[in-house]
Write a protein that holds these residues in place. Structure first.
Motif, PDB file in Angstrom:
ATOM      1  N   GLU A  18      -0.066  -5.305  -9.873  1.00 38.31           N
ATOM      2  CA  GLU A  18      -1.262  -4.886 -10.617  1.00 38.31           C
ATOM      3  C   GLU A  18      -1.190  -3.378 -10.831  1.00 38.31           C
ATOM      4  O   GLU A  18      -1.200  -2.601  -9.872  1.00 38.31           O
ATOM      5  CB  GLU A  18      -2.494  -5.235  -9.791  1.00 38.31           C
ATOM      6  N   LEU A  20      -3.092  -0.954 -11.874  1.00 34.37           N
ATOM      7  CA  LEU A  20      -4.112  -0.040 -11.376  1.00 34.37           C
ATOM      8  C   LEU A  20      -3.967   0.179  -9.876  1.00 34.37           C
ATOM      9  O   LEU A  20      -4.023   1.312  -9.373  1.00 34.37           O
ATOM     10  CB  LEU A  20      -5.500  -0.621 -11.695  1.00 34.37           C
ATOM     11  N   MET A  21      -3.775  -0.930  -9.150  1.00 32.53           N
ATOM     12  CA  MET A  21      -3.616  -0.838  -7.698  1.00 32.53           C
ATOM     13  C   MET A  21      -2.411   0.026  -7.370  1.00 32.53           C
ATOM     14  O   MET A  21      -2.441   0.880  -6.475  1.00 32.53           O
ATOM     15  CB  MET A  21      -3.434  -2.252  -7.138  1.00 32.53           C
ATOM     16  N   LYS A  23      -1.073   2.402  -9.115  1.00 34.55           N
ATOM     17  CA  LYS A  23      -1.347   3.813  -9.363  1.00 34.55           C
ATOM     18  C   LYS A  23      -2.218   4.416  -8.271  1.00 34.55           C
ATOM     19  O   LYS A  23      -1.973   5.538  -7.807  1.00 34.55           O
ATOM     20  CB  LYS A  23      -2.048   3.982 -10.715  1.00 34.55           C
ATOM     21  N   MET A  24      -3.250   3.660  -7.866  1.00 30.98           N
ATOM     22  CA  MET A  24      -4.130   4.164  -6.807  1.00 30.98           C
ATOM     23  C   MET A  24      -3.335   4.482  -5.551  1.00 30.98           C
ATOM     24  O   MET A  24      -3.479   5.566  -4.960  1.00 30.98           O
ATOM     25  CB  MET A  24      -5.186   3.116  -6.458  1.00 30.98           C
ATOM     26  N   ARG A  28      -2.466   8.347  -4.078  1.00 30.56           N
ATOM     27  CA  ARG A  28      -3.010   8.695  -2.770  1.00 30.56           C
ATOM     28  C   ARG A  28      -1.893   9.025  -1.793  1.00 30.56           C
ATOM     29  O   ARG A  28      -1.978   9.997  -1.023  1.00 30.56           O
ATOM     30  CB  ARG A  28      -3.873   7.536  -2.270  1.00 30.56           C
ATOM     31  N   GLY A  92      -8.908 -14.805   1.227  1.00 32.87           N
ATOM     32  CA  GLY A  92      -8.608 -16.216   1.068  1.00 32.87           C
ATOM     33  C   GLY A  92      -7.130 -16.521   1.200  1.00 32.87           C
ATOM     34  O   GLY A  92      -6.697 -17.639   1.033  1.00 32.87           O
ATOM     35  N   VAL A 110      -6.449  -5.884   3.466  1.00 33.17           N
ATOM     36  CA  VAL A 110      -7.050  -6.855   2.568  1.00 33.17           C
ATOM     37  C   VAL A 110      -7.662  -6.138   1.385  1.00 33.17           C
ATOM     38  O   VAL A 110      -8.243  -5.066   1.523  1.00 33.17           O
ATOM     39  CB  VAL A 110      -8.146  -7.658   3.306  1.00 33.17           C
ATOM     40  N   LYS A 111      -7.536  -6.768   0.202  1.00 34.76           N
ATOM     41  CA  LYS A 111      -8.244  -6.227  -0.955  1.00 34.76           C
ATOM     42  C   LYS A 111      -9.620  -6.874  -0.997  1.00 34.76           C
ATOM     43  O   LYS A 111      -9.702  -8.093  -0.873  1.00 34.76           O
ATOM     44  CB  LYS A 111      -7.483  -6.590  -2.236  1.00 34.76           C
ATOM     45  N   PRO A 112     -10.697  -6.190  -1.252  1.00 40.37           N
ATOM     46  CA  PRO A 112     -10.798  -4.764  -1.528  1.00 40.37           C
ATOM     47  C   PRO A 112     -10.451  -3.912  -0.317  1.00 40.37           C
ATOM     48  O   PRO A 112     -10.793  -4.260   0.812  1.00 40.37           O
ATOM     49  CB  PRO A 112     -12.250  -4.575  -1.936  1.00 40.37           C
ATOM     50  N   PHE A 113      -9.743  -2.814  -0.569  1.00 33.55           N
ATOM     51  CA  PHE A 113      -9.230  -2.065   0.567  1.00 33.55           C
ATOM     52  C   PHE A 113      -9.888  -0.686   0.650  1.00 33.55           C
ATOM     53  O   PHE A 113     -10.570  -0.230  -0.264  1.00 33.55           O
ATOM     54  CB  PHE A 113      -7.712  -1.938   0.450  1.00 33.55           C
ATOM     55  N   SER A 114      -9.668  -0.051   1.754  1.00 41.01           N
ATOM     56  CA  SER A 114     -10.175   1.293   1.964  1.00 41.01           C
ATOM     57  C   SER A 114      -8.988   2.237   2.011  1.00 41.01           C
ATOM     58  O   SER A 114      -8.118   2.111   2.889  1.00 41.01           O
ATOM     59  CB  SER A 114     -10.952   1.365   3.280  1.00 41.01           C
ATOM     60  N   PRO A 115      -8.903   3.171   1.070  1.00 41.44           N
ATOM     61  CA  PRO A 115      -7.737   4.070   1.042  1.00 41.44           C
ATOM     62  C   PRO A 115      -7.569   4.846   2.343  1.00 41.44           C
ATOM     63  O   PRO A 115      -6.456   4.983   2.850  1.00 41.44           O
ATOM     64  CB  PRO A 115      -8.035   5.014  -0.126  1.00 41.44           C
ATOM     65  N   ASN A 116      -8.674   5.315   2.901  1.00 48.62           N
ATOM     66  CA  ASN A 116      -8.562   6.088   4.144  1.00 48.62           C
ATOM     67  C   ASN A 116      -7.951   5.251   5.247  1.00 48.62           C
ATOM     68  O   ASN A 116      -7.065   5.697   5.981  1.00 48.62           O
ATOM     69  CB  ASN A 116      -9.944   6.574   4.582  1.00 48.62           C
ATOM     70  N   GLU A 117      -8.445   4.000   5.350  1.00 54.73           N
ATOM     71  CA  GLU A 117      -7.943   3.124   6.400  1.00 54.73           C
ATOM     72  C   GLU A 117      -6.465   2.856   6.216  1.00 54.73           C
ATOM     73  O   GLU A 117      -5.685   2.884   7.182  1.00 54.73           O
ATOM     74  CB  GLU A 117      -8.735   1.818   6.340  1.00 54.73           C
TER      75      GLU A 117
END
Lengths: 128, 485, 358
Positions: A18, A20-21, A23-24, A28, A92, A110-117
């Motif tokens: 994906e 977008l994912m 790139k994010m 980061r 799931g 897991v998505k949705p994920f936390s970038p910091n984590e």
């Protein structure tokens, strides 16, 4: 960050279909000072694993051509058996995550994920 | 002069009227089908089928796959079925008294053990010798039924007796199903509240010359051989332009034997599959519809336009001919058994629209064509053929056939986009141009042979040998509309 | 036109026929050529793909990703985005979609900056347009974005969409209400809506699964609804979320008359397996039919003491329905009734095949 100033920053391979994912994660990770190699499907991921020598792998579980589980298998069999692998999964997909751990994955997010984590997990596995 | 006068005019205008009606029907059908497919795709884009994989609310499905002398591929086919994606399903393979070691291969591969149990004989089938389940947890959803040989219908009925699901999926054991086929097929059963959905059909596509690996389709191509490519085009016309329309008006009579999902209780109440015909798939749906009409219960037979099932079509003329012969005989059986429905208003759409359609077009069209051609030959031999009219009629019919094929290709391009490359499209176009001249007459001929054989009392399938999935041998697929005129 | 009419009057039937056939053939040929031309155009367009929108999307994704990583200040990002939007208004919906997609990827802590950005760029107007569109799939998309980005000002519009006749739109609207935590709207839903088909329940349950418990709709209240579909959904959710405290409320629902509701209640009992349910089941037994009767018999066989269960099952070993008989026999076999006695019970029956393991 570290005291050995002459060493090159660690290389991280990110395999995610994906855009977008991808790139994010890339931006980061680069912000945190890592060198990032990207792959948008399983084939590219395997190629990159052979050519560049990543210090850590972040891979999505579902990708075209070869999925994350096959990536893990490849890493454990052909590259360093202690190369840290973090898998990304959607909600799931618990059974796939379990399989991933059976095959030798070190961590998962897991998505949705936390970038910091995710960054702290990366830091932990790179031993810094 | 034979080319003048009352009878001549009558025949000509009858033939013309028949043809025009058929053409108009096809165009309406194509338009409606296209719109329905687009709606369906828009709705599907809001559903992520992967998410439903673990839903506890989905009904249990029993996949019933009859097997006769399939030792060569049975373990692979079973593996492919067992790995379908659905929350709660079982695979019931019925060994119909195979003479080879089909059963033993299954027992060995899946560590099967004979079970002690009572089986309710709710529909007629020959003696069941044993029911086997696997001792391994990974294959706990596999059941193998061993029984005395009785034919495909009999094997399906035995499967129905043994299975535990609320819905039954009757398939041909060597078809390749999409992983999420079952998830997509249950939608009609779960979403209609004012009608009971008793059956859902799916799209069958031909996998000749496609790359199949591990039970999955890797690359889709138009087959090289003309026979196979013509069938691809024929299936496209039927499934994209016709079936969808019939399902929408709730007049669908034909759910392919290669892939159909049925409500088990309704099938059992209707009596299961009939042993008396080679067209058991169509006959069952017709009988189920008849039963629901007689009970005055609102019901529907629906259809999923997504391509879900891949099968090998005959690649040799001879085998194709036998297949079409069999389809014709099966269709005639269904029409004959249920002739009470013909234009009978007590039977709703089924009696007033669907049955007459099959009678006048699916069955009668080859006969009308042949008679028309024979009449022209007679006229020609007596020197009274109006050549101008003859060629114009031919041009008229030919241009329509090509137009319809182009329409089918166009709908595919606007919806599922199965064939993308220029080469594939080019091949389809060439086939579309040649088909009315080469393929269609052969189909008509096979249908006439089927009629003759039927009247002479021929029954049975003829010989169909298996050579493995990637080799081209026919699978007993179901009748599809055979005519374009 | 006149010349055609003249010609028509002067020629005979046969020529009319010729003309008709010729015209039809020409029309078909023309139609074919048009279709093929269209297909060719489609191929060209596919190959060139909408290059502009793909490039724009890539740029926007890059900008947002850089900004989320912290390498771009909000002010700079804002400027860049304003430039894009001013250059071409069509960029707005694409930008809205990119922000929506980003929001879906991230957890709660990153959401507020995305939501602020969304409003700052006036993209909530796009959502309003979509919600008011006549096309149902645009409304559905609007619901999704509103739910994801918590655009609570559209709550009433979305509530109206829950009454749509189109199932997909209903599901999206309900999901959006749940995402926005509209508990009061969700309580009323079970009265306003007539139907909630199984398919929609399947889809909704999957969406609820990823929520935290405090975000869930008030499904216990749906048990009291007058609409059987919503009662059914409430029961299923109770079962899924292991609300065994609600078992007491479920007992009376067994006498509700709707067989699906009864089946769902029995399913919950099966999951719970509490012997305290036995009296409730025994009360219900005389009224049970079909599949519900079969499940009740199996439940009683599992939950009751052997000595108490046997007489009940033996009653049903003689039932008119062969499946019920079969269930009773299998249950008796499980409870240990010896084989000879079982065979005695089935001896006169021809509609059962008793298979042995030998």
């Amino acid at each position: 960050m570290n005291s050995e100033t002459v060493s090159t920053p660690p290389t991280i391979l990110v395999a995610e279909d994906e855009a977008l994912m991808l790139k994010m994660l890339t931006h980061r990770l680069q912000k945190e000072g890592y060198r990032v190699v990207t792959a948008t499907d399983g084939k590219q991921a395997l190629d990159s694993l052979r050519t560049s020598a990543p210090d850590l792998v972040i891979t999505d579980l579902m990708m075209p051509y070869h999925n994350g589980l096959e990536i893990i298998e490849f890493v454990r069999k052909n590259l360093r058996p202690d190369l840290p692998v973090i898998v990304l999964s959607s909600a799931g997909q618990e059974s796939s995550v379990v399989r991933a751990f059976d095959l030798g994955a070190d961590d998962f997010a897991v998505k949705p994920f936390s970038p910091n984590e995710l960054m702290s997990r990366v830091r932990k596995h790179l031993g810094r | 002069m034979l080319n003048e006068g009352f009878w001549y005019d009558l025949f000509t205008y009858l033939f013309l009227g028949y043809t025009l009606f058929l053409m108009g029907g096809y165009l309406v059908s194509a338009l409606v089908s296209y719109r329905v497919i687009r709606q369906h795709m828009a709705e599907s884009s809001f559903v992520d089928y992967r998410n439903i994989l673990t839903s506890p609310l989905t009904p249990k499905i029993s996949i019933i796959a009859p097997a006769y002398n399939e030792a060569l591929n049975i373990v692979d086919n079973a593996k492919s079925l067992l790995s379908l994606e659905y929350p709660d399903f079982e695979v019931v393979i019925v060994n119909d008294g195979s003479k080879d070691d089909t059963l033993q291969r299954l027992i060995d591969a899946y560590r099967l053990e004979k079970q002690e149990m009572a089986v309710p004989l709710r529909v007629e089938c020959r003696e069941i010798l044993g029911v086997y389940k696997s001792t391994e947890r990974a294959f706990s959803h596999l059941t193998v039924v061993d029984k005395r040989n009785g034919g495909k219908s009999d094997a399906l009925n035995a499967g129905i007796n043994v299975c535990a699901g609320r819905l039954i999926a009757c398939i041909d054991v060597d078809c390749v199903l999409e992983r999420d086929a079952l998830l997509r097929m249950i939608k009609p059963f779960l979403e209609e509240t004012d009608r009971k959905v008793i059956a859902t059909g799916g799209v069958i596509r031909l996998a000749n010359d496609c790359v199949i690996e591990d039970g999955r389709l890797l690359q889709i191509r138009v087959p090289r051989s003309f026979v196979a490519a013509a069938q691809v085009l024929e299936y496209m016309r039927a499934f994209l332009l016709s079936r969808v329309y019939w399902a929408k008006v709730n007049g669908l009579l034909l759910v392919s034997g290669a892939l159909g999902l049925f409500d088990k209780e309704t099938v059992v109440e209707a009596g299961g599959y009939s042993h008396k015909t080679v067209g058991e798939d169509m006959e069952l749906v017709l009988r189920m519809r008849r039963m629901m009409e007689e009970r005055r219960q609102p019901y529907a037979v629906r259809y999923i336009p997504d391509p879900l099932c891949w099968t090998e079509g005959p690649s040799k003329w001879e085998i194709l001919g036998r297949q079409r012969n069999r389809w014709t005989r099966g269709m005639m059986d269904s029409l004959r058994f249920h002739r009470k429905l013909f234009f009978n208003p007590n039977y709703g759409t089924t009696g007033m629209v669907s049955y007459p359609h099959w009678f006048f077009y699916e069955w009668l069209a080859p006969i009308v064509e042949t008679l028309g051609l024979a009449y022209c030959v007679v006229l020609m031999l007596t020197g009274s053929l109006d050549y101008g009219l003859f060629w114009l009629l031919l041009l008229f019919v030919y241009s329509f056939a090509v137009f319809l094929s182009s329409l089918a290709i166009w709908v595919d391009q606007k919806t599922y986009l199965q064939y993308r490359s220029k080469r594939d499209l080019g091949r389809l176009l060439v086939v579309a141009l040649l088909e009315p001249l080469v393929f269609h007459p052969f189909i008509v001929y096979s249908a006439i042979r089927g009629n003759i054989d039927y009247l002479r009392g021929k029954k049975g399938w003829g010989s169909m040998t298996r050579q493995g999935l990637s080799k081209t041998q026919p699978t007993p697929a179901a009748p599809t509309p055979t005519t374009t005129t | 036109m006149q010349s055609i009419l003249d010609w028509w009057n002067w020629t005979d039937g046969q020529d009319h026929l010729y003309a008709f056939l010729l015209v039809m053939a020409v029309l078909y040929v023309l139609g074919t050529v048009l279709l093929l031309g269209y297909i060719w155009l489609l191929m060209l367009r596919r190959n060139r793909r909408s290059a502009w929108s793909a490039a724009l999307r890539a740029r926007l994704e890059d900008d947002i990703a850089t900004w989320m990583a912290g390498d771009l200040s909000t002010w700079e990002l804002s400027n860049r985005l304003h430039v894009e939007v001013r250059t071409d208004e069509r960029a707005r919906p694409i930008l809205a979609d990119v922000i929506y997609a980003t929001s879906k990827l991230l957890r709660e802590e990153s959401q507020s900056q995305l939501r602020d950005l969304f409003r700052q760029m006036s993209l909530d107007q796009i959502v309003l347009q979509k919600l008011k569109s006549i096309k149902w799939h645009e409304q559905a998309y609007g619901c999704r974005v509103a739910g994801q980005l918590q655009l609570k000002e559209f709550l009433s519009l979305i509530r109206a969409r829950t009454r749509s006749w189109r199932g997909v739109l209903r599901v999206e609207a309900i999901t959006a209400l749940v995402a926005m935590g509209d508990q009061s709207g969700l309580e009323k839903i079970a009265e306003d809506n007539h139907h909630l088909p199984d398919w929609e329940q399947v889809l909704l349950l999957e969406r609820f699964k990823i929520l935290n418990s405090h975000e869930l709709p008030p499904y216990e209240n749906w048990l009291n609804s007058s609409r059987p579909d919503w009662v059914l959904f409430g029961i299923r959710l109770c079962r899924h979320y292991n609300r065994f405290d609600k078992i007491a409320d479920l007992g009376p629902l067994l006498r509700s008359g709707d067989s699906r509701v009864q089946t769902a209640v029995l399913g919950t009992f099966e999951a719970q397996g509490d012997p305290e349910l036995v009296p409730v089941l025994l009360d219900y037994l005389p009224y049970a039919t079909g599949g519900c009767l079969i499940r009740t018999l199996n439940l009683l066989a599992d939950l009751m003491l052997r000595s108490e269960a046997m007489p009940v099952l033996l009653d049903y070993a003689d039932h008119a329905d062969p499946l019920v008989r079969l269930t009773a026999l299998e249950a008796l076999r499980r409870l240990g009734l010896p084989a000879p006695e079982l065979h005695l019970l089935t001896k006169s029956r021809s509609d059962l095949a008793l298979l042995t393991a030998h």
